[in-house]
Design an enzyme around this catalytic site. Structure first.
Site, PDB file in Angstrom:
ATOM      1  N   GLY A  69       7.449 -16.862 -33.314  1.00  0.00           N
ATOM      2  CA  GLY A  69       6.428 -16.931 -34.297  1.00  0.00           C
ATOM      3  C   GLY A  69       5.565 -15.798 -34.352  1.00  0.00           C
ATOM      4  O   GLY A  69       5.798 -14.734 -33.697  1.00  0.00           O
ATOM      5  N   GLY A 117       9.856 -19.467 -31.029  1.00  0.00           N
ATOM      6  CA  GLY A 117      10.124 -20.261 -32.518  1.00  0.00           C
ATOM      7  C   GLY A 117      11.512 -20.196 -33.084  1.00  0.00           C
ATOM      8  O   GLY A 117      12.038 -21.083 -33.732  1.00  0.00           O
ATOM      9  N   GLU A 140       7.252 -17.724 -23.220  1.00  0.00           N
ATOM     10  CA  GLU A 140       5.773 -17.991 -23.694  1.00  0.00           C
ATOM     11  C   GLU A 140       4.837 -17.759 -22.419  1.00  0.00           C
ATOM     12  O   GLU A 140       3.756 -17.506 -22.545  1.00  0.00           O
ATOM     13  CB  GLU A 140       5.780 -19.093 -24.152  1.00  0.00           C
ATOM     14  CG  GLU A 140       6.396 -19.454 -25.636  1.00  0.00           C
ATOM     15  CD  GLU A 140       8.071 -19.457 -25.605  1.00  0.00           C
ATOM     16  OE1 GLU A 140       8.525 -19.767 -26.546  1.00  0.00           O
ATOM     17  OE2 GLU A 140       8.574 -19.626 -24.387  1.00  0.00           O
ATOM     18  N   ASP A 148       7.439 -24.001 -26.285  1.00  0.00           N
ATOM     19  CA  ASP A 148       7.032 -25.119 -27.032  1.00  0.00           C
ATOM     20  C   ASP A 148       8.210 -25.247 -28.139  1.00  0.00           C
ATOM     21  O   ASP A 148       9.298 -25.040 -27.730  1.00  0.00           O
ATOM     22  CB  ASP A 148       5.641 -24.964 -27.763  1.00  0.00           C
ATOM     23  CG  ASP A 148       5.645 -23.520 -28.826  1.00  0.00           C
ATOM     24  OD1 ASP A 148       6.472 -22.594 -28.321  1.00  0.00           O
ATOM     25  OD2 ASP A 148       4.974 -23.639 -29.610  1.00  0.00           O
TER      26      ASP A 148
END
Length: 355
Positions: A69, A117, A140, A148
């Site tokens: 992301g 992402g 992350e 995530d």
């Protein structure tokens, strides 16, 4: 369908294929909220277009599908007390769940870097192609965050403790290791992708998932395990615990070169991020669906967005690039149940909901 070209996203039909190309090559196709919304709109179009038999996801440039992301934008919003995290992750996670249930073959070309992402866009696809250049990671925890985009679902379904290892260390999988960890389905040499891509644009309408797999496998190497898979028994012994303190103790006791190198890697990560990650991974093992994991991830992500560790982790890795974050708290032993609780708490009206 005429080509629709936007600065950061290219959506068009090529023969029987609906193509979604991430188009930020200088940023290794890092995904913004607007790109995520554009991908959703493309999936809407392709789902109802009877001339589209398959969807192809690819990244512009030769560095990777997607590096994750747009972390810088999220960092800026977090510093300002904004709501980009809540909006971005809600959109992204709902889309991740949609990809997993997409009714047409969805072929993700996971060449080069595939991180964060980017895993969300590809790891839930019906057909996941890695290459001889793939470097897949969920790093992350090094940003004070956790894996995530449904990462806790994927990692918890890897064999043994392989997923725990990759989730906590952020280490990179090559293509065959991604197959072993159940993040991908076939290794296709990057040099063969143009030919396979051309074949995908020529499939007949109503092609089944099995038929698409057969086509892809005709270009695949058949590899199913890489260098990390060879260490699986060792990793299982070292990471088969529910508390970070026990994992650290096992690594110290083992004392091998691999264990000490792993310990050094973990010591660079956010203690709070590691504890949150391990808890989410263990909860994911008994989850009945990807959506259940995404709901938990969304709760935890909102708490991360408010945290000093996230801002500090991004500062050290992306903004100042000094690689020297000051974590709060600085030690695993100092992460208390009281600190952990808000990451797991229900959030009422703000809960993630699926269409």
């Amino acid at each position: 369908m005429n080509a629709v070209e936007e600065e950061d996203l290219i959506v068009r039909r090529e023969g029987a294929a609906g193509v979604i190309r991430l188009n930020r090559p200088k940023a290794i196709n890092a995904m913004t909220l607007e790109m995520s919304e554009g991908i959703d709109a493309a999936l809407d179009k392709f789902e109802t277009d009877s001339d589209v038999a398959v969807v192809i996801l690819e990244g512009a440039g030769d560095r990777g599908l997607c590096a994750g992301g747009d972390i810088r934008g999220l960092w800026e919003s977090s510093r300002e007390g904004g709501d980009l995290g809540a909006r971005f992750w809600r959109q992204e996670y709902v889309m991740n769940a949609r990809i997993a249930k997409y009714p047409k073959p969805y072929v993700a070309f996971m060449d080069g870097l595939v991180m964060g992402g980017g895993v969300g866009l590809s790891g839930h696809a019906s057909h996941r192609i890695v290459t001889d250049r793939t470097k897949l990671a969920m790093p992350e925890v090094g940003l004070g965050f956790f894996p995530d985009v449904g990462g806790t679902w994927l990692l918890s379904r890897a064999p043994g403790e392989i997923g725990t290892y990759f989730g906590l260390t952020g280490q990179t999988m090559n293509g065959p290791d991604a197959i072993h960890a159940k993040f991908a389905d076939a290794v296709v040499p990057a040099a063969k992708w143009p030919e396979l891509r051309e074949a995908l644009t020529k499939v007949r309408g109503g092609v089944t998932a099995a038929e698409a797999s057969k086509l892809i496998n005709g270009f695949a190497t058949g590899e199913t395990a890489g260098p990390v898979a060879a260490r699986e028994s060792v990793i299982d012994a070292l990471f088969g615990f529910d508390r970070m303190e026990d994992i650290f103790a096992a690594l110290k006791r083992d004392g091998s070169e691999f264990a000490l190198a792993t310990l050094k890697t973990l010591n660079e990560k956010s203690p709070r991020g590691m504890v949150v990650t391990l808890r989410l991974l263990r909860l994911a093992r008994t989850a009945s669906s990807l959506e259940e994991c995404l709901v938990r991830e969304y709760r935890a992500a909102l708490e991360v967005f408010r945290s000093d560790d996230f801002r500090e982790g991004v500062r050290a890795a992306v903004i100042d690039k000094d690689r020297n974050p000051t974590w709060s708290p600085p030690r695993i032993e100092d992460v208390t149940p009281t600190m952990l609780a808000p990451y797991l708490a229900e959030i009422g009206a703000n809960e993630l909901k699926f269409n």
